[in-house]
Motif scaffolding. Structure first.
Motif, PDB file in Angstrom:
ATOM      1  N   LYS A  65      46.155  48.043  29.138  1.00 38.53           N
ATOM      2  CA  LYS A  65      45.775  47.618  30.473  1.00 38.53           C
ATOM      3  C   LYS A  65      45.552  46.111  30.531  1.00 38.53           C
ATOM      4  N   PHE A  66      44.976  45.557  29.453  1.00 38.53           N
ATOM      5  CA  PHE A  66      44.619  44.134  29.418  1.00 38.53           C
ATOM      6  C   PHE A  66      45.190  43.453  28.169  1.00 38.53           C
ATOM      7  N   PRO A  67      46.511  43.379  28.038  1.00 43.57           N
ATOM      8  CA  PRO A  67      47.063  42.695  26.858  1.00 43.57           C
ATOM      9  C   PRO A  67      46.675  41.226  26.844  1.00 43.57           C
ATOM     10  N   ILE A  68      46.358  40.740  25.659  1.00 40.14           N
ATOM     11  CA  ILE A  68      45.893  39.369  25.467  1.00 40.14           C
ATOM     12  C   ILE A  68      46.768  38.696  24.424  1.00 40.14           C
ATOM     13  N   SER A  69      47.112  37.449  24.680  1.00 36.69           N
ATOM     14  CA  SER A  69      47.792  36.651  23.657  1.00 36.69           C
ATOM     15  C   SER A  69      46.909  35.482  23.256  1.00 36.69           C
ATOM     16  N   ARG A  70      47.058  35.055  21.993  1.00 36.18           N
ATOM     17  CA  ARG A  70      46.299  33.893  21.496  1.00 36.18           C
ATOM     18  C   ARG A  70      47.201  33.175  20.500  1.00 36.18           C
ATOM     19  N   PRO A  71      48.198  32.456  21.034  1.00 38.57           N
ATOM     20  CA  PRO A  71      49.208  31.873  20.144  1.00 38.57           C
ATOM     21  C   PRO A  71      48.717  30.692  19.311  1.00 38.57           C
ATOM     22  N   ASN A  72      47.651  30.014  19.769  1.00 40.67           N
ATOM     23  CA  ASN A  72      47.115  28.885  19.001  1.00 40.67           C
ATOM     24  C   ASN A  72      45.630  28.729  19.306  1.00 40.67           C
ATOM     25  N   LEU A  73      45.018  27.688  18.767  1.00 42.52           N
ATOM     26  CA  LEU A  73      43.564  27.547  18.848  1.00 42.52           C
ATOM     27  C   LEU A  73      43.086  26.955  20.174  1.00 42.52           C
ATOM     28  N   THR A  74      43.987  26.644  21.104  1.00 43.64           N
ATOM     29  CA  THR A  74      43.569  26.063  22.380  1.00 43.64           C
ATOM     30  C   THR A  74      44.034  26.863  23.596  1.00 43.64           C
ATOM     31  N   PHE A  75      44.698  27.976  23.403  1.00 46.14           N
ATOM     32  CA  PHE A  75      45.333  28.655  24.538  1.00 46.14           C
ATOM     33  C   PHE A  75      45.232  30.167  24.395  1.00 46.14           C
ATOM     34  N   SER A  76      45.060  30.841  25.539  1.00 43.34           N
ATOM     35  CA  SER A  76      45.071  32.302  25.556  1.00 43.34           C
ATOM     36  C   SER A  76      45.538  32.777  26.921  1.00 43.34           C
ATOM     37  N   THR A  77      46.102  33.960  26.966  1.00 44.87           N
ATOM     38  CA  THR A  77      46.427  34.590  28.239  1.00 44.87           C
ATOM     39  C   THR A  77      45.856  35.995  28.275  1.00 44.87           C
ATOM     40  N   LEU A  78      45.501  36.418  29.479  1.00 45.95           N
ATOM     41  CA  LEU A  78      45.076  37.788  29.754  1.00 45.95           C
ATOM     42  C   LEU A  78      45.995  38.331  30.836  1.00 45.95           C
ATOM     43  N   THR A  79      46.594  39.484  30.595  1.00 49.92           N
ATOM     44  CA  THR A  79      47.408  40.134  31.607  1.00 49.92           C
ATOM     45  C   THR A  79      46.647  41.340  32.145  1.00 49.92           C
ATOM     46  N   VAL A  80      46.603  41.464  33.446  1.00 54.07           N
ATOM     47  CA  VAL A  80      46.057  42.668  34.082  1.00 54.07           C
ATOM     48  C   VAL A  80      47.271  43.491  34.522  1.00 54.07           C
ATOM     49  N   SER A  81      47.463  44.636  33.882  1.00 57.26           N
ATOM     50  CA  SER A  81      48.694  45.404  34.061  1.00 57.26           C
ATOM     51  C   SER A  81      48.510  46.533  35.064  1.00 57.26           C
ATOM     52  N   ASN A  82      49.610  46.854  35.730  1.00 60.38           N
ATOM     53  CA  ASN A  82      49.621  48.012  36.635  1.00 60.38           C
ATOM     54  C   ASN A  82      48.356  48.035  37.495  1.00 60.38           C
ATOM     55  N   MET A  83      48.190  46.977  38.273  1.00 59.58           N
ATOM     56  CA  MET A  83      46.923  46.756  38.972  1.00 59.58           C
ATOM     57  C   MET A  83      46.653  47.780  40.061  1.00 59.58           C
ATOM     58  N   SER A  84      45.368  48.048  40.230  1.00 62.40           N
ATOM     59  CA  SER A  84      44.882  48.886  41.324  1.00 62.40           C
ATOM     60  C   SER A  84      43.764  48.107  42.022  1.00 62.40           C
ATOM     61  N   PRO A  85      43.370  48.529  43.208  1.00 65.88           N
ATOM     62  CA  PRO A  85      42.291  47.808  43.907  1.00 65.88           C
ATOM     63  C   PRO A  85      41.012  47.653  43.079  1.00 65.88           C
ATOM     64  N   GLU A  86      40.752  48.588  42.147  1.00 70.76           N
ATOM     65  CA  GLU A  86      39.557  48.503  41.301  1.00 70.76           C
ATOM     66  C   GLU A  86      39.606  47.304  40.348  1.00 70.76           C
ATOM     67  N   ASP A  87      40.779  46.722  40.170  1.00 66.80           N
ATOM     68  CA  ASP A  87      40.909  45.538  39.318  1.00 66.80           C
ATOM     69  C   ASP A  87      40.572  44.246  40.058  1.00 66.80           C
ATOM     70  N   SER A  88      40.297  44.345  41.333  1.00 71.51           N
ATOM     71  CA  SER A  88      39.899  43.156  42.111  1.00 71.51           C
ATOM     72  C   SER A  88      38.586  42.628  41.541  1.00 71.51           C
ATOM     73  N   SER A  89      38.626  41.428  41.011  1.00 72.88           N
ATOM     74  CA  SER A  89      37.480  40.857  40.285  1.00 72.88           C
ATOM     75  C   SER A  89      37.696  39.365  40.140  1.00 72.88           C
ATOM     76  N   ILE A  90      36.659  38.722  39.601  1.00 75.01           N
ATOM     77  CA  ILE A  90      36.826  37.370  39.074  1.00 75.01           C
ATOM     78  C   ILE A  90      36.976  37.510  37.567  1.00 75.01           C
TER      79      ILE A  90
END
Lengths: 113, 111
Positions: A65-90
């Motif tokens: 649901k929340f795959p994360i990448s961390r390719p180096n020591l200064t960068f990261s990504t978070l993916t919110v997959s197959n979103m539903s209204p319950e994923d509405s957040s900060i």
């Protein structure tokens, strides 16, 4: 101190789609943290992202649901997959500074229709 | 699951009033207690990191105290100003790297 840049700052998405949030730190950090704040709720830790290894997820959050990448020591990504209204957040990324406090990005405000 | 509670949930005060709010937490395995201020559309900003029982820290008009034996911390704002309007979050660190946040106290200061 650390300066953390996050993007997008906000987005409106359709149900069933995915969104990737990017987080850039201006210095090298060992661990980066992804938090979520649903409306009316407290900040909740989703996962801890370490460079070179899989992220560690907290109870209630899974990699599919929340795959994360961390390719180096200064960068990261978070993916919110197959979103539903319950994923509405900060969604916030963060890292520890030199004196033990957390530094945060400005957050990504996600609305899922 | 750790229970970190903050009260009140929200607070309206008049400019110039002094105010305080509470953070309560389980006192076992205590490592540190953090306070953050989160203004709308900005990043949460660290105010204090407190580690010792009896600690008292101050930054301008804002101060905080810590009682690790009974599991509470108070945040005080003296002479509130409209720019103090924000959500104030406390967070417990009891495992070195993980913070558990309370629900926050939303402060609104009316001019």
């Amino acid at each position: 101190s650390a300066v953390i840049s996050q993007k997008p700052s906000r987005d409106i998405c359709q149900r069933g789609t995915s969104l990737t949030i990017q987080c850039q730190v201006d210095s090298q950090v060992t661990m980066m943290f992804w938090y979520r704040q649903q409306p009316g709720q407290s900040l909740t830790l989703i996962a801890t992202a370490n460079q070179g290894s899989e992220a560690t997820y907290e109870s209630g959050f899974v990699i599919d649901k929340f795959p994360i990448s961390r390719p180096n020591l200064t960068f990261s990504t978070l993916t919110v997959s197959n979103m539903s209204p319950e994923d509405s957040s900060i969604y916030l990324c963060s890292a520890f500074g030199g004196t033990g406090e957390l530094f945060f990005g400005e957050g990504s405000r996600l609305t899922v229709l | 699951i750790l229970n970190v509670e903050q009260s009140p949930q929200s607070l309206h005060v008049q400019e110039g009033d002094s105010t305080n709010f509470t953070c309560s937490f389980p006192s076992s395995n205590f490592y540190a207690l953090h306070w953050y201020r989160w203004e709308t559309a900005k990043s949460p900003e660290a105010l204090f990191v407190m580690t010792l029982n009896g600690d008292e820290k101050k930054k301008g008009r804002i101060s905080a105290t810590l009682n690790t034996k009974e599991g509470y911390s108070y945040l005080y704002i003296k002479g509130s100003q409209p720019e103090d309007s924000a959500t104030y979050l406390c967070a417990l660190n009891n495992a070195g790297n993980m913070l558990t946040f309370g629900g926050g106290t939303r402060l609104m200061v009316k001019p």
